[in-house]
Scaffold this active site. Structure first.
Site, PDB file in Angstrom:
ATOM      1  CD  GLU A 271      10.859  35.637  43.391  1.00 10.10           C
ATOM      2  OE1 GLU A 271       9.811  36.193  43.766  1.00 10.10           O
ATOM      3  OE2 GLU A 271      11.852  35.492  44.124  1.00 10.10           O
TER       4      GLU A 271
ATOM      5  CB  SER B  55      13.262  27.888  43.287  1.00 13.24           C
ATOM      6  OG  SER B  55      14.250  28.528  44.040  1.00 13.24           O
TER       7      SER B  55
ATOM      8  CG  HIS C 283      14.497  33.130  43.289  1.00 16.27           C
ATOM      9  ND1 HIS C 283      13.195  33.173  43.731  1.00 16.27           N
ATOM     10  CD2 HIS C 283      14.967  31.897  43.610  1.00 16.27           C
ATOM     11  CE1 HIS C 283      12.897  32.012  44.317  1.00 16.27           C
ATOM     12  NE2 HIS C 283      13.952  31.224  44.247  1.00 16.27           N
TER      13      HIS C 283
END
Lengths: 275, 275
Positions: free
Chosen positions: B205, B136, B178
């Site tokens: 993800e 992330s 994401h």
């Protein structure tokens, strides 16, 4: 994957950001120094007027360089990405000892030249000794991290400066131009506050930073060079503040250098003209 | 001044952006592959939880890596720029065979680590063979050009993505994470439209892009990797449009790769898992 490598000595050509508004006359000390570095009378200068939307921008510089007394001054017009793959244009650039990018809009330079054969050629040529100068938008486009646009003001705010990838001749500096004239300290500080690894260079009009192969900068021209060194930065609140809100920065080092002043990008030491 | 140099072979370690939301269990194929690359049972993993504001983020990964069966798993907390000069913390990082950055906010990573001894050490370590993974925010921070923030949506607009300098392990890619879950195609296209020299990687993800020393990417995980290749871009109108307005892009090449799929950053060729 080059950016993770460490420094090493080089035969790189000079990198010369000019703050815009330089005197467009044959006696301009900045343009004369650029010509001298590029071989004097035998220099082969190529002008790239891509940043400008005016038709005569290239012609104007061609006249001045010719008046200075060099024989080979070419204009290479790059108006779209296809132009940047044209073998005739690439051959002219290949032959240059000095390349000069005019002012205008740096996003025209990055969208038209970025990722093309011209960009590769310019990076390679500079690494091998060709001198590359840019004024105003041409200066902004020079480094790896380019200020695309932003707003004026003296203090940094989140989102005040919008960064984009530039030509990438160096990642050691982020350059802002028309610096004093347009009050751009805040936007240059904002650009550095995201990741304080580079040195900020705020170049005033009619002023140039001659960045040598040894990473020492010498200032030339009638204005100043503002150097913002974040080496000792203890804190940047950029991660904590809302968009458009002021940013806290603690420990910035600031130098204002005038003609003859020097700044060493390796040791991060500044010296005045008399030093 | 490194960015202007050309490519050359290297013993660089893997660079591993993960799209966030990876399964935090000892059977995670992504975390196991990272451990295996880093030396298996003998791996020395350092976790950097800086991006996160939660206190237990580092502990959670420490437990998983320990359950996978390696002995040396350290958390190195870097909460301010002073921490990034701490000799004890630097020594732990110096000893690592693999470094893992957690999720959170990438601007915490760039403002706290950028330009410090930790950043230098990580760049040098990766160049010398240490594998560096980030999930992330940790993934976004990896390249030279980092997406700091932006908005969702499928089509590119001027100003949709705000770029900032990242850690700089590579400038060949710009990473968004994401990716499918938050609809970020528009913001990744916007980031590339400024200067189409890099390749865009949109990582879903529970999915990772293992970028090898040979610049070949292999996809691992349950989602997809969206590759945006602007090599053939004929036009970007980023220079012509107003802030917040849609951007015209002509000639983007797009690949969606799944587990086992490969993409060569040097030749810009994609191959499916079976190829």
């Amino acid at each position: 994957m080059c950016p993770a490598k460490v420094d090493h000595p080089s035969n790189r050509g000079y990198i010369i950001p000019i703050g815009g508004g330089e005197k467009k006359v044959k006696t301009s000390s900045i343009l004369n120094r650029f010509v001298e570095l590029s071989g004097g009378r035998k220099a082969r200068i190529v002008i790239i007027p891509t940043a400008s939307r005016l038709e005569d921008t290239g012609d104007r510089y061609q006249e001045i360089f010719t008046e200075i007394g060099i024989d080979t001054v070419d204009i290479v017009s790059l108006d779209n990405r296809e132009d940047c793959e044209d073998t005739g244009k690439l051959a002219k650039l290949e032959n240059a000892t000095g390349i000069f990018m005019t002012g205008g809009d740096q996003l025209r330079l990055s969208t038209i030249i970025g990722g093309t054969s011209v960009a590769k050629l310019m990076r390679k040529a500079n690494a091998e000794g060709v001198h590359i100068a840019g004024t105003s938008a041409g200066a902004a486009f020079i480094p790896e991290h380019m200020i695309a646009f932003g707003r004026g003001g003296a203090t940094p705010k989140s989102g005040l400066a919008t960064l984009a990838p530039g030509l990438g001749l160096t990642n050691k500096v982020i350059i802002d131009q028309h610096f004093r004239e347009r009050g751009r300290l805040g936007r240059l500080l904002s650009a550095l506050a995201y990741n304080p690894f580079a040195v900020g260079l705020g170049v005033d009009e009619d002023t140039a930073a001659f960045i040598g192969p040894d990473n020492v900068i010498e200032v030339l021209g009638s204005g100043g060079l503002t150097v913002i060194d974040p080496t000792d930065l203890q804190h940047s609140s950029m991660a904590d503040v809302g968009r458009g809100k002021p940013v806290c920065l603690i420990g910035i080092r600031l130098h204002i250098l005038l003609e003859g002043g020097r700044y060493d990008l390796s040791t991060r030491e500044a010296k005045p003209a008399s030093g």
